[in-house]
Design a protein around this motif. Sequence first.
Motif: not given
Length: 617
Positions: A384-411
């Motif tokens: 009703q109050e239209e929450w969720g129109f600010s905060g972190l985009s899933p794309r930004k989270s995905a970018e961080l996760l992808s970067t970390l996977m490259v940084k730590y190939p051993e796990g």
Amino acid sequence: MEVKNNMTTLKLGSWYRDLLKKLENGEKVQVFAHEILYNAVLSKGIEKRPEGYIKYKAFENEIFGIDYVLNKIMQYFSAAAQGQDIAKRILLLIGPPGSAKSTIVNTFKVILEEYTLHNPVPAIKDCPVHDNPLYAIPYNKRQELRRYGINIGDELLPCPVCQKRLQEVEWEDLEVEFISFSRTRGVGIATYAPMDPNTADDSILIGNISLAKLAIYKEESDPRVWSYTGVLQIGNRGLVEFVEMLKAKTEHLNILLTASQDKMIVLKNLPAMYVDIIIVGHTNQPEYEKFASRPDTEAFRDRLYIVKVPYNLDYKAEIKILRKLVYPSVPVDPLVYKTLAYYTVATRLAKYAEDLNTLKKLIELMDQENHSEEALKIRKKAIQEEWGFSGLSPRKSAELLSTLMVKYPEGLSVVDVLDGIKSEFVDAPKYRNNPENKQAYDAVISYIDEELSNYVMEAFLGTSIEEEVKSYFQNYLKNLEAYVKKTKIIDPATNEERDPDENILQTVDSALNQISTFERRKELYERIASVIASSVIRGKTFELKEELPELYEAIKRVFFKEKIKLVGGSIDVDMPLPETRGIVRDMIENLKKAGFPERSAKLVIKRLEHMFRKERK
């Protein structure tokens, strides 16, 4: 009747008579674009949600956590499929970047392709825009259809090419083929991408004269010289997506306005062309506000059906989003995706929370698997109050996760993710003055450290502690009973009476997050006594782990902390002392069995050991 490319073709007269028979027998016939898409979505099934809206299963593997938004979109299609005036509106999705606007439209495209593959759509054969055969039938025949609720307006005519053919042959002799929509073949589905307004011309929407055809047919007024390759022609009978719609030039928006309101487009030197089309655009909130501030856009805005698409607020759904966006290219521990998803959602909810505990509680209540009255109430409030129109985009989270996977190939470890969150979203200059990101970080640290404690506790204690936990429980219960009944207990060491051990009682209170009051302890004691009595009546052996799991876990945590104190600060993963080398080795092996890569296992043990050192100080 003939079959070409495994598709049946019929004479239009024969097809029309078959249609009337179906209608007389009460069969439902889908005629227009909105009907086709609505039925395509329904064919996948629905589910009634306890919040009061409908979940459409067609989206369940693509879009997560915003079923109530999809419900509103489907209300539009339901009304449009019934022939209501709303079908003349342009559907516009507005939301922050990465809020699944384009994913929703792409899912519609896939659904249309799959559905029409098995439920092909009738079209005039050899028509360049696959026109509806009903547009070619005479006016008197259209009256017959109105008896069955199918209203083909007298103004609706087939494309200019088919109009020319009707001057040469009887309408009954036109052929009807059955088509399936396809993005790659350009049938029933098209996309308009933003382009430079200075170079974009109308041909992108409505096609243009083909010089090669003009050389053959000579006259510009001959409809066959036109190249029907505009997106409104390719998407006829189906759907056209307008990416960043409001960035289109004004002339293009005017064409859209006519296409939606009058179902018509105007071609130079040719008769008007009618289109049966679903127009779906998407844009972000600032772009819409900028557009709405212009007085010359009022007519266009009046023809919009706006649906706001916020970010997902359920961290479990966010895990699914992240898994869809980022495939684990390296070994990851069980908490990697959960940690980043929890943090991402926390950034979106932080503005509605007074403090850390309130934020953690909000995240718990926004979990759509939580059907408590409190949870349902807060989720309805969020809608009703239209929450969720600010905060972190899933794309930004995905970018961080992808970067970390490259940084730590051993796990990749949850510890790496926590460090990455702090570096990228808390300490980075762009976010340094963002209180929501900082509060979200504190929340994820608190939540994940609890999760890590459970994993490390299991790894440290192994599976051989059941008897010891049972013994600790018996001692606790004896002290709790004496406290509630205000009696003494016999000390087994001295055989003398003494007061209940307040230290044991407070320790378990703390593990249960329970205030140490007489009322709370009495309530817990009565509950334990009732469960034990019930087990006896049923002839079953009381099992703490099964009957009172929250108390079992609390005592296990107490036992874990007491056990780990025995080895003090000597759990050094890299250089363990001789007396703890076996303990460390077993912990790592147990964590590996729980899904932690070896590097991650070592990092989480170090993190928890550091936490215990701080507690001891």
